[in-house]
Design an enzyme around this catalytic site. Structure first.
Site, PDB file in Angstrom:
ATOM      1  N   HIS A 269      24.719  45.238  54.088  1.00  0.00           N
ATOM      2  CA  HIS A 269      25.447  44.198  53.458  1.00  0.00           C
ATOM      3  C   HIS A 269      26.627  43.927  54.307  1.00  0.00           C
ATOM      4  CE1 HIS A 269      27.544  41.469  50.872  1.00  0.00           C
ATOM      5  NE2 HIS A 269      26.973  41.714  49.615  1.00  0.00           N
TER       6      HIS A 269
ATOM      7  N   LYS B 276      26.073  41.818  39.295  1.00  0.00           N
ATOM      8  CA  LYS B 276      27.315  42.015  39.333  1.00  0.00           C
ATOM      9  C   LYS B 276      28.221  40.693  39.308  1.00  0.00           C
ATOM     10  CE  LYS B 276      29.600  43.255  43.731  1.00  0.00           C
ATOM     11  NZ  LYS B 276      28.568  43.166  44.742  1.00  0.00           N
TER      12      LYS B 276
ATOM     13  N   GLU C  90      19.955  40.454  48.735  1.00  0.00           N
ATOM     14  CA  GLU C  90      20.579  40.789  47.469  1.00  0.00           C
ATOM     15  C   GLU C  90      21.663  39.638  47.493  1.00  0.00           C
ATOM     16  OE1 GLU C  90      22.170  44.478  48.044  1.00  0.00           O
ATOM     17  OE2 GLU C  90      20.339  45.464  47.968  1.00  0.00           O
TER      18      GLU C  90
HETATM   19  C1  LIG Z   1      28.453  42.547  45.483  1.00  0.00           C
HETATM   20  C2  LIG Z   1      26.883  42.688  46.222  1.00  0.00           C
HETATM   21  C3  LIG Z   1      25.960  41.805  46.472  1.00  0.00           C
HETATM   22  C4  LIG Z   1      26.239  40.311  46.467  1.00  0.00           C
HETATM   23  O1  LIG Z   1      27.063  39.804  47.381  1.00  0.00           O
HETATM   24  P1  LIG Z   1      27.120  38.411  47.481  1.00  0.00           P
HETATM   25  O2  LIG Z   1      28.237  38.089  48.484  1.00  0.00           O
HETATM   26  O3  LIG Z   1      27.772  37.865  46.397  1.00  0.00           O
HETATM   27  O4  LIG Z   1      26.003  37.627  47.855  1.00  0.00           O
HETATM   28  C5  LIG Z   1      24.785  42.423  47.089  1.00  0.00           C
HETATM   29  N1  LIG Z   1      24.702  43.612  47.178  1.00  0.00           N
HETATM   30  C6  LIG Z   1      25.529  44.478  46.871  1.00  0.00           C
HETATM   31  C7  LIG Z   1      25.183  45.924  47.188  1.00  0.00           C
HETATM   32  C8  LIG Z   1      26.468  44.246  46.528  1.00  0.00           C
HETATM   33  O5  LIG Z   1      27.341  45.323  46.163  1.00  0.00           O
END
Ligand SMILES: *Cc1c(COP(=O)(O)O)cnc(C)c1O
Length: 463
Positions: A194, A65, A268
């Site tokens: 996250h 995304k 991620e």
């Molecule tokens: C948006 C998102 C990420 C990426 O986050 P960053 O801060 O850009 O590293 C990773 N995992 C999930 C589930 C997300 O929604």
């Protein structure tokens, strides 16, 4: 692999050329008026190298995304990254690169039914959940899925907190959810979290990893055999930032809480890989002088309002949605110019369309360019053409050494190169390292493709 749009091709630069010189070169074409990006693939490759060396135990699953450009996805896939997808169409996009479904995690804890069915039909089996309804849904739609419980552990300071929307309470809710999963005979295989996108508190990763350990232990007591730890995103990606501190904390916490090498650790990262690779150049098309009243002295001072051709409905949506603070830099620094209090505005007719509120800038004129670095994350995927203003094109560049490294792994054949007719293009001849202007197609590139007199080589990546 197919030939890409001409515009998506990667241009190979001579060693003396960098992003800024490419921008100057494109901007110097008097026909160039639209805003444009230069994306330096070398930067992405370097980031991947940094990740591998700093976090050797952590397999990155790039968060699509953040920037779903196919060239970016292709490069990351070639380097060995896997992918975090949140929807059916992101899954399809990644699969279209030839990436296997086992390299994708469906990391959206709240998924529409049709997307779950789609994941099953294409073999994407790892998916996250954080609530009981999702468990019942998955039981019905994809009973053999491999589930990852997303727990909440949020940084005290993040650019974009995510905790109000996702993640179950690890102490009160996680055990109940695991009980339910067990009673439904679902296959839960690990824990994810996250800490918040653009995390500014490194120690949160230790807290989160310690908490994940407790969930692993509870799961073991129920008879689950967890083997996957997903430490999410949040890693900064702007120029001048570093993941050293986070990496040290993560590595130590992994040693302390997950010493067993059979536990697969994944992450991620989104913005880490792409933010600094993209530089945006915008053109000033209008200027308005206004008088700013000083509340105290009651005197007025001149304030310059610059109107540029990209704004918050385009690339700068990141200001509204991603809480980014963008830093304008004049393309050319006129040493003698007088500095004024200035604001920068987008092109649409909405008053909200403001890019920079107040900054000291040297005086600029219509037609001058303003450059913004660190524009690769959460910009283009969200941009709209509201009010009829186009989304800027991206020019991909790479240096020859990095290209040579990549091209074998990209398994390109002669068919992937297109030799086109090239018109007399003055910039090109003068500077010797110019990018051609894609609007001036067809172009000609002298053979041999990697010979001495080729300043840049037009290479197809894929579409
Ligand atoms: C948006 C998102 C990420 C990426 O986050 P960053 O801060 O850009 O590293 C990773 N995992 C999930 C589930 C997300 O929604």
């Amino acid at each position: 692999m197919k030939i890409a749009n001409v515009e998506d091709r990667i241009h190979i630069l001579e060693p003396t050329t960098d992003t800024w010189s490419v921008i100057r070169d494109i901007a110097s074409d008097h026909n160039q008026e639209e805003a444009f990006y230069v994306c330096d693939i070398v930067d992405v490759v370097k980031k991947y190298g940094i990740w591998r060396s700093k976090l050797p135990r952590v397999q990155p699953y790039y968060a699509v995304k953040c920037n779903d450009n196919l060239t970016i996805l292709e490069i990351l896939s070639t380097l060995g990254a896997n992918f975090d997808c949140a929807s059916k169409s992101e899954i399809n996009k990644v699969l279209s690169l030839g990436v296997g479904p086992d390299r994708i995690i469906f990391a959206n804890p709240a998924k529409p039914a049709s997307h779950i069915r789609h994941a099953e039909s294409v073999g994407v089996s790892i998916m996250t959940f954080d609530n009981e309804t999702e468990l019942h849904k998955i039981k019905k739609l994809y009973t053999n899925a491999k589930l990852v419980i997303r727990i909440l552990c949020e940084a005290s300071d993040a650019q974009c907190p995510l905790g109000m929307k996702f993640g179950c309470d690890p102490v009160n809710d996680a055990p109940i959810l695991l009980d339910v999963a067990k009673s439904l005979d679902l296959d839960v295989v690990g824990v994810s979290f996250h800490v918040g996108s653009g995390c500014r508190e490194a120690t949160v990763y230790r807290r989160a990893i310690a908490t994940a350990r407790e969930v692993f232990d509870y799961a073991a007591s129920l008879g689950f055999n967890f083997y996957l730890l997903d430490i999410g995103g949040g890693y900064p990606g702007d120029r001048g930032t570093s993941i050293d501190k986070i990496a040290n904390i993560v590595n130590m916490a992994l040693d302390d809480f997950f010493p067993d090498p059979r536990v697969q650790v994944i992450a991620e990262p989104g913005r880490f890989f792409v933010s600094s690779a993209y530089t945006l150049a915008c053109n000033i098309h209008s200027i308005r002088d206004s008088i700013q009243k000083d509340d105290v002295t009651k005197s007025g001072k001149l304030h310059k309002m610059y109107y540029i051709n990209d704004g918050v409905y385009g690339s700068f949506n990141c200001i509204l949605y991603d809480h980014q603070v963008v830093a304008p830099q004049p393309l050319y620094n006129n040493q003698c110019a007088k500095y004024y209090s200035s604001s920068i505005w987008g092109p649409t007719c909405d008053g909200l369309d403001q890019v920079v509120l107040d900054v000291q800038l040297p005086e600029m004129k219509v037609g001058d360019w303003i450059v913004f670095e660190n524009m690769g994350a959460y910009t283009l995927p969200v941009a709209s053409e509201f009010n009829g203003f186009p989304i800027p094109k991206v020019h991909f560049v790479i240096d020859e050494a990095t290209w040579n490294l990549l091209k074998t792994s990209l398994s390109l054949s002669e068919d992937n190169f297109e030799i086109l007719d090239r018109p007399a293009f003055p910039n090109d001849i003068n500077t010797g390292n110019a990018l051609f202007d894609v609007r001036d197609l067809p172009l000609r590139i002298d053979l041999p493709l990697y010979g001495q007199n080729v300043n840049y080589i037009d290479v197809a990546v894929l579409e």
